[in-house]
Enzyme design. Structure first.
Site, mmCIF file in Angstrom:
data_model
loop_
_atom_site.group_PDB
_atom_site.id
_atom_site.type_symbol
_atom_site.label_atom_id
_atom_site.label_comp_id
_atom_site.label_asym_id
_atom_site.label_seq_id
_atom_site.Cartn_x
_atom_site.Cartn_y
_atom_site.Cartn_z
ATOM 1 N N ILE A 94 2.128 -7.909 -4.294
ATOM 2 C CA ILE A 94 0.726 -8.184 -4.009
ATOM 3 C C ILE A 94 0.080 -8.966 -5.142
ATOM 4 O O ILE A 94 0.351 -8.726 -6.323
ATOM 5 C CB ILE A 94 -0.050 -6.876 -3.736
ATOM 6 N N GLY A 151 5.118 -5.225 -2.265
ATOM 7 C CA GLY A 151 4.944 -5.683 -0.892
ATOM 8 C C GLY A 151 6.124 -6.470 -0.364
ATOM 9 O O GLY A 151 6.333 -6.546 0.854
ATOM 10 N N ASP A 154 8.318 -4.006 1.344
ATOM 11 C CA ASP A 154 7.722 -3.729 2.655
ATOM 12 C C ASP A 154 8.087 -4.823 3.644
ATOM 13 O O ASP A 154 8.443 -4.548 4.796
ATOM 14 C CB ASP A 154 6.192 -3.663 2.543
ATOM 15 N N GLU A 174 4.429 0.447 -6.106
ATOM 16 C CA GLU A 174 3.062 0.897 -5.832
ATOM 17 C C GLU A 174 2.610 2.088 -6.660
ATOM 18 O O GLU A 174 1.433 2.170 -7.055
ATOM 19 C CB GLU A 174 2.920 1.209 -4.329
ATOM 20 N N ASP A 182 1.842 1.325 1.511
ATOM 21 C CA ASP A 182 1.183 1.594 2.791
ATOM 22 C C ASP A 182 1.423 0.537 3.862
ATOM 23 O O ASP A 182 0.739 0.517 4.883
ATOM 24 C CB ASP A 182 -0.326 1.777 2.589
#
Length: 303
Positions: A94, A151, A154, A174, A182
């Protein structure tokens, strides 16, 4: 009174063929943070394209990824997608500077309910972006080199196949940011690796998982010596898949994803209902005939 139209006029084959022709000739949208190319017929290569920022995921990229994979899912010219990152690494995760802008905006709101509503909408948007990769009707091959952080993990958990170069490493970052992941890692990674002990260790400690370990635990299926051979082999795999029946490949992806979330019996019922129709496809007839007669591999029409 309702006017009744003849079925043949409403659903004419001529009109359907014309609409398919128009749709398949559509050009892809230009994306701010992605570079999209076609290295081989029916194979599309999507690159995260912020190399100067180590492909950090900003708001534009969150939006672009979701829209791009939805577009490719519906594009009959595309049968397989390769996903990679431009520059030194796959992604640094991110974009913290970009994210801070959102929290600065939230700080101006006095009420917690209003803040939560905005955050709920934003998190859902980010989740949907990576779910678009998983739900893309075409197989997605993630080709990871260098770092794949936060991310990025993810993101690639939503891919169908994961390859990496020998210098690749993966980090669930994270917790170091004071948050729980998330947008998919905690939900998808346990179903990919299977070892809850390892996943919890990686999540709680934020340690790096290097390419050899990622191969050993089944997170990636192959490791290549460098970025060039990684991309070459990912595209080569995509080309082989693109030569197969799109009815069979896309039906297999649909069934695999469905069965992962349901019981064996539910999965069997699901594929039985689908194949009642798909066994009547020209793809099945042509492929079966070619195998039976030991003829040349058939060429399959667009889907």
């Amino acid at each position: 009174m309702f006017r009744v139209f003849p079925f043949s006029k409403v659903f004419s084959l001529k009109g359907l063929n014309q609409s398919k022709k128009l749709f398949s000739s559509m050009t892809l949208k230009n994306y701010k943070s992605l570079a999209v190319s076609e290295p081989s017929p029916m194979v599309y290569h999507v690159q995260l394209n912020r190399p100067e920022k180590l492909n950090a995921i900003n708001d534009d990229m969150w939006i672009d990824v979701g829209e791009c994979f939805q577009e490719l899912s519906n594009n009959s010219d595309c049968r397989v997608v390769v996903l990679s990152g431009a520059g030194k690494m796959f992604t640094a995760g991110i974009d913290l500077m970009d994210a801070m802008g959102l929290f600065q905006e939230l700080a101006d709101l006095p009420d917690v309910a209003r803040k939560c509503k905005i955050l709920d909408m934003k998190i859902k948007q980010y989740q949907d972006s990576f779910t678009a990769i998983e739900q893309c009707s075409k197989p997605v091959i993630a080709a990871i080199h260098g770092g794949c952080i936060g991310g990025g993990v993810d993101m690639i958990c939503s891919a169908d196949i994961r390859y990496c170069s020998s210098d690749a490493w993966f980090q669930i970052k994270e917790v170091d940011l004071g948050m729980a992941a998330d947008v998919g890692t905690l939900q998808r990674l346990p179903k990919i690796i299977g070892s809850h002990s390892l996943i919890k260790e990686l999540t709680y400690t934020c340690r790096k998982m290097l390419a050899p370990e990622a191969l050993q635990v089944g997170f990636v299926s192959q490791v290549f010596s460098d970025q060039k051979s990684l991309i070459d082999m990912a595209v080569d795999c995509a080309k082989k898949i693109a030569e197969k029946s799109p009815v069979a490949v896309q039906g297999s992806k649909l069934s695999l994803n469905y069965s992962r979330e349901h019981s064996v019996e539910d999965g069997l019922n699901h594929i039985r209902m689908r194949n009642q129709v798909m066994f009547q496809s020209e793809d099945f007839i042509n492929a079966a005939s070619a195998l039976a007669t030991k003829g040349s591999p058939p060429t399959f029409s667009k889907l």
